[in-house]
Design a protein around this motif. Structure first.
Motif, PDB file in Angstrom:
ATOM      1  N   GLY A  81       0.817  -1.212   0.000  1.00 26.00           N
ATOM      2  CA  GLY A  81       0.000   0.000   0.000  1.00 26.00           C
ATOM      3  C   GLY A  81       0.845   1.254   0.000  1.00 26.00           C
ATOM      4  O   GLY A  81       0.539   2.230  -0.697  1.00 26.00           O
ATOM      5  N   TRP A 111      -3.446  -3.955  -5.838  1.00 30.33           N
ATOM      6  CA  TRP A 111      -2.754  -2.669  -5.693  1.00 30.33           C
ATOM      7  C   TRP A 111      -2.433  -2.039  -7.040  1.00 30.33           C
ATOM      8  O   TRP A 111      -2.403  -0.807  -7.156  1.00 30.33           O
ATOM      9  CB  TRP A 111      -1.482  -2.855  -4.869  1.00 30.33           C
ATOM     10  N   THR A 194      -2.663  -5.870   2.396  1.00 29.31           N
ATOM     11  CA  THR A 194      -3.225  -6.673   1.309  1.00 29.31           C
ATOM     12  C   THR A 194      -4.202  -7.710   1.839  1.00 29.31           C
ATOM     13  O   THR A 194      -5.293  -7.887   1.284  1.00 29.31           O
ATOM     14  CB  THR A 194      -2.105  -7.367   0.526  1.00 29.31           C
TER      15      THR A 194
END
Length: 581
Positions: A81, A111, A194
């Motif tokens: 992230g 992502w 995640t």
């Protein structure tokens, strides 16, 4: 309506946190002259960056060539992230000294989709427009201690809602085990992690009974939001790193010398971490657990975390060729065996026999994988989750002893700490309840307690709370133990089963209060009650902090201590801490 969480504090945390990450940048070089080799920079997600760096060293020493050229590979580790946010910004300004990579290895293609969304919003060329090959895979699973997992498995195939939605106070009584009391589970904050993001999306898919083509209308449907809210109600707290949740379970395992308590019945995590747990690699003593975890694969399906190999558009023609050769190297059998050694499936999603033996991973062969929804739907899920997540009951205690007047650059420690607290509070929801105490030591000759209520436990009014933080004035010594004990007792008195109940402690020192100086007594008093958990989260601020003691206190209460002894990390620490709620 409750206000949603904001992305800004996470971006701030990236800015202040990357300087430290840059310090751990891994350079892999040969002893011989390789000055003519193509330089290839790789940024990898943190659960595999050490292995990728090791394999890069193997690659460099192999004498391997492509089209008459060689490559020198450098590897840095960065949370997926954070890497996505940094790629979406100005890398040179935000990255804190890490050279901009030519290859990005996030944990999941989720992502790359979020980076697409940011590039489109900024009206710039997309950096991740396509689909990418994998270097390893790991399904998302619900991990449970074997004894509890076997009880569930006796009921046959169960779904996300059947397992994670066990209702409220009835909990394990619904399965004939009332002595196990409540059912709570751990998951990561989906804005930072995640596994947290994938777990949240999976619950939306389970709510709709589909495995693909999730729409914005699905996300907003009343029956879907009700389903998701029911699951989120059983969250123990939201972690910034699922490994911490698993280490908490490991510390409570009967084989552990310093055995503690955990309120977790399950953790939503990657399959490879179940493997590492069962192999003893997450244990405090490095020993295999007395009770292993079992990986459960819900009947509706699950997400596969695909660990894509993303060559970024800034790569030169030579770097693109080097990247292609390094990918081919990583997908070869010897390197794939190295990934298997950490519990990963190979780049074609095939599990090794050892992985199947340790976690039962063959069960996913019978389950569909959810297809990732569009990036805009993912963003809609995150916005929706902000209102559906479990709400919090938090008492924040701030050290205002005299040492907080010490300067950090142009600011006092107290000014720097309260500024960070204000930024972190922006992550919370207006429906969260937050109180504020300050503490130092009682004035000479006074019968007043060394801690003072500044804001009563009530719905968060960010403006009023910030004003009270700004009004704090330092002086005195540090009555740490007595404040923590009183705050913990206060939260038990104000316990709310529908919320995450926690004490937050920020201090720049150690206990200096002679009337209450027995750490063993404090640890006993704040030890976690799994039926009424009040967790303690601590921030060790500046060099005078007693981090080891704060870690012991947090461990006793199944919380977490954050290390901000480098004052530049205080913003990052508050963001991570308050993302637990």
């Amino acid at each position: 309506m409750a206000s949603g969480r904001r992305w800004l504090p996470v971006t701030v945390a990236v800015v202040v946190g990357l300087a430290v990450i840059a310090g751990s940048y891994l350079y892999v070089r040969l002893d011989t002259d390789r000055s003519d080799c193509v330089a290839l920079g790789v940024v990898s997600s943190t659960e595999k960056n050490d292995l990728v760096a090791e394999l890069a060293g193997r690659y460099d020493k192999s004498g391997r060539r492509f089209g008459g050229q060689c490559a020198d590979v450098t590897v840095a580790g960065l949370n997926s992230g954070q890497a996505m946010e940094t790629l979406a910004g100005d890398w040179a300004i935000v990255a804190g000294g890490i050279p901009k990579p030519q290859v990005w290895l996030p944990t999941s293609s989720l992502w790359t989709g979020q980076l697409q969304l940011r590039d489109r919003a900024a009206k710039r060329p997309e950096q991740t427009p396509g689909e990418y090959p994998s270097i390893a895979n790991s399904p998302l699973v619900i991990a449970m201690p074997a004894t509890k997992a076997r009880v569930l498995q006796q009921r046959g195939e169960l779904g996300w809602g059947d397992i994670l939605g066990l209702s409220g106070d009835e909990g394990w009584a619904a399965f004939g085990k009332p002595e196990w009391k409540r059912f709570t589970f751990g998951k990561d904050n989906p804005r930072l992690s995640t596994s947290g993001l994938a777990a949240t999306i999976a619950t939306y898919y389970a709510a709709t009974g589909t495995s693909s083509d999730l729409t914005d209308a699905d996300v907003r449907a009343p029956q879907v939001t009700q389903f998701v809210r029911r699951i989120e109600a059983n969250v123990s707290h939201y972690s910034d790193d699922v490994v911490d949740l698993l280490k908490s379970l490991a510390a409570a395992d009967p084989s552990t010398v310093d055995e503690g308590e955990s309120d977790l019945s399950a953790v939503v995590t990657q399959e490879e971490l179940v493997y590492l747990y069962n192999e003893g690699r997450l244990s405090p003593q490095g020993e295999k657990p007395h009770e292993p975890l079992v990986a459960l694969y819900p009947k509706e399906g699950t997400f596969n975390l695909d660990h894509p190999y993303v060559v970024l558009p800034g790569a030169s023609t030579a770097q693109q060729k080097a990247a292609a050769d390094f990918l081919a190297f990583l997908q070869e059998s010897p390197q794939q065996r190295a990934f298997a050694g950490l519990g990963f499936r190979d780049h074609q999603q095939v599990a090794s026999a050892e992985l199947t033996k340790v976690v039962g991973g063959h069960e996913t062969d019978k389950r569909p994988y959810f297809k990732p929804p569009s990036p805009t739907v993912v963003q809609g899920i995150l916005d929706s989750w902000s209102t559906l997540r479990k709400k919090a009951n938090i008492l924040m205690t701030i050290d205002v002893s005299g040492s907080m007047t010490n300067q950090v650059g142009s600011k006092t420690r107290l000014a720097m700490a309260t500024s960070a607290a204000k930024k972190g509070l922006a992550l919370l929801n207006s429906a969260d309840q937050v109180g504020l105490w300050s503490f130092s030591s009682e004035k000479q000759g006074s019968s007043a307690a060394p801690y003072q209520q500044q804001v009563p436990l009530s719905r968060l009014d960010l403006g009023h709370f910030s004003d009270r933080l700004s009004g704090l004035r330092p002086g005195g010594a540090t009555a740490l133990y007595t404040t923590i004990r009183a705050a913990h007792s206060y939260m038990l008195d104000h316990y709310d089963r529908t919320r995450i109940n926690a004490v937050v402690v920020l201090t720049d020192g150690e206990n200096e209060y002679a009337k209450d100086n027995k750490l063993a007594n404090l640890l006993k008093d704040v030890a976690l009650d799994p039926d009424r958990p009040v967790k303690i989260f601590c921030i060790a601020f500046d060099k005078g902090s007693d981090l080891a003691t704060l870690e012991a206190i947090a461990k006793a209460a199944s919380g977490k201590a954050f290390d901000a002894r480098d004052p530049q990390l205080i913003d990052d620490a508050f963001v991570k801490l308050l993302s637990s709620f």
